[in-house]
Design an enzyme around this catalytic site. Structure first.
Site, PDB file in Angstrom:
ATOM      1  N   LEU A  75       1.279  -1.388  -0.096  1.00 45.01           N
ATOM      2  CA  LEU A  75       0.352  -0.079   0.627  1.00 45.01           C
ATOM      3  C   LEU A  75       1.068   1.365   0.298  1.00 45.01           C
ATOM      4  CD1 LEU A  75      -2.820  -1.043   2.464  1.00 45.01           C
ATOM      5  CD2 LEU A  75      -3.084  -1.502  -0.097  1.00 45.01           C
ATOM      6  N   ASP A  76       2.142   1.044   0.385  1.00 44.53           N
ATOM      7  CA  ASP A  76       2.781   2.221   0.881  1.00 44.53           C
ATOM      8  C   ASP A  76       4.250   1.843  -0.244  1.00 44.53           C
ATOM      9  OD1 ASP A  76       4.098   4.918   0.825  1.00 44.53           O
ATOM     10  OD2 ASP A  76       4.666   4.219   2.929  1.00 44.53           O
ATOM     11  N   PHE A  77       3.711   1.674  -1.357  1.00 45.82           N
ATOM     12  CA  PHE A  77       4.872   1.509  -2.850  1.00 45.82           C
ATOM     13  C   PHE A  77       5.530   2.746  -3.357  1.00 45.82           C
ATOM     14  CE2 PHE A  77       7.245   0.235  -6.309  1.00 45.82           C
ATOM     15  CZ  PHE A  77       6.904  -1.821  -6.071  1.00 45.82           C
TER      16      PHE A  77
END
Length: 284
Positions: A67-69
């Site tokens: 989700l935090d790529f």
């Protein structure tokens, strides 16, 4: 992902069930520094990212999305990209009742994925990872200063990932094309084998110690040292630099098997060297 060497649980008064992990050491990923490295080093990073994307899509837990790529979640270990922070990883595929529920919004563009009969957005985790890899990594690292013969293929790869097609696997095909012995009839071989208008005189077992000029990107900070597929590509590069009057093939190769070549601005002083071959531009 990061290699885990060990871990232990411990209880403390402040934080119960504390988990301590011991992992391999990596270097923080700095995009500006990466853009100053050779194209092959950047390609290696992209190739390791492709392998990571494939693993995340087919992990034992199912399809995993980050989700935090972002680059800050990754490090470089021995020239390859590895993810370090899995706090924001998720295996949940979004539920839906119609395609409109499978809307994915990004700063530059949006996508709508199909809703499956099971009521799940099809491949949403995989598609999110793929597009983030495109916008944070591929679009910057792959095309920049790439070999001219590979740019059409690289453009196709970058455009495919940006449009959510699975042609990202072409990056692995590209790695094969850059190997020491690519297929005889490969597209890359056909593009690189060209006839040159300029004539060069071959001087075996010879080297030009001086007459350096700087070029970018270069494997040598005081000279112009680049990698080539063969002599024809070296000639093409030398012809593209007005100051290039000769080049020297070394017996060193990059990790892809491409040969390292020194490009020189003159050939006034040639010395014997059994491990090198010099090509001198013939002038009328």
């Amino acid at each position: 992902c990061f290699q885990l060497y060990g871990y232990c649980y411990q209880d403390s008064n402040d934080i119960p069930d504390t988990l301590t992990t011991i992992t391999e050491l990596g270097s923080p990923l700095e995009m500006i520094q990466l853009l100053q490295t050779s194209w092959e080093d950047r390609f290696r990073i992209c190739l390791s990212l492709v392998r990571l994307l494939h693993y995340l899509a087919h992990s034992p837990l199912g399809s995993v999305t980050l989700l935090d790529f972002r680059p800050r979640q990754f490090v470089i270990v021995d020239g390859e990209l590895k993810v370090t922070d899995l706090d924001d990883a998720s295996i949940e595929e979004s539920s839906c009742t119609s395609n409109s529920d499978c809307f994915m919004e990004f700063p530059a563009r949006n996508f709508t994925l199909p809703c499956s009969v099971e009521g799940r957005c099809q491949s949403m985790n995989e598609k999110r990872n793929l597009y983030n890899a495109y916008r944070f990594f591929f679009t910057y690292l792959l095309p920049h200063s790439a070999p001219s013969s590979l740019r059409p293929l690289l453009d196709k790869i970058v455009n495919a990932t940006g449009n959510h097609y699975k042609h990202v696997i072409c990056t692995e095909y590209l790695a094969l094309e850059l190997s020491p012995s690519p297929p005889v009839n490969s597209e890359f071989t056909q593009k690189c084998v060209k006839s040159a208008n300029t004539q060069y005189r071959r001087v075996p077992e010879a080297f030009i110690p001086d007459e350096n000029y700087r070029c970018w990107p270069s494997y040598h900070h005081k000279g112009c040292l680049l990698s080539v597929f063969d002599v024809n590509e070296a000639i093409e590069i030398c012809d593209s630099y007005s100051q290039c009057k000769a080049f020297v093939l070394t017996n060193q190769t990059t990790w892809t098997g491409r040969q390292l070549v020194f490009f020189k601005m003159a050939s006034n002083h040639i010395v014997p060297d059994p491990d090198k071959i010099t090509y001198v531009k013939v002038t009328d």
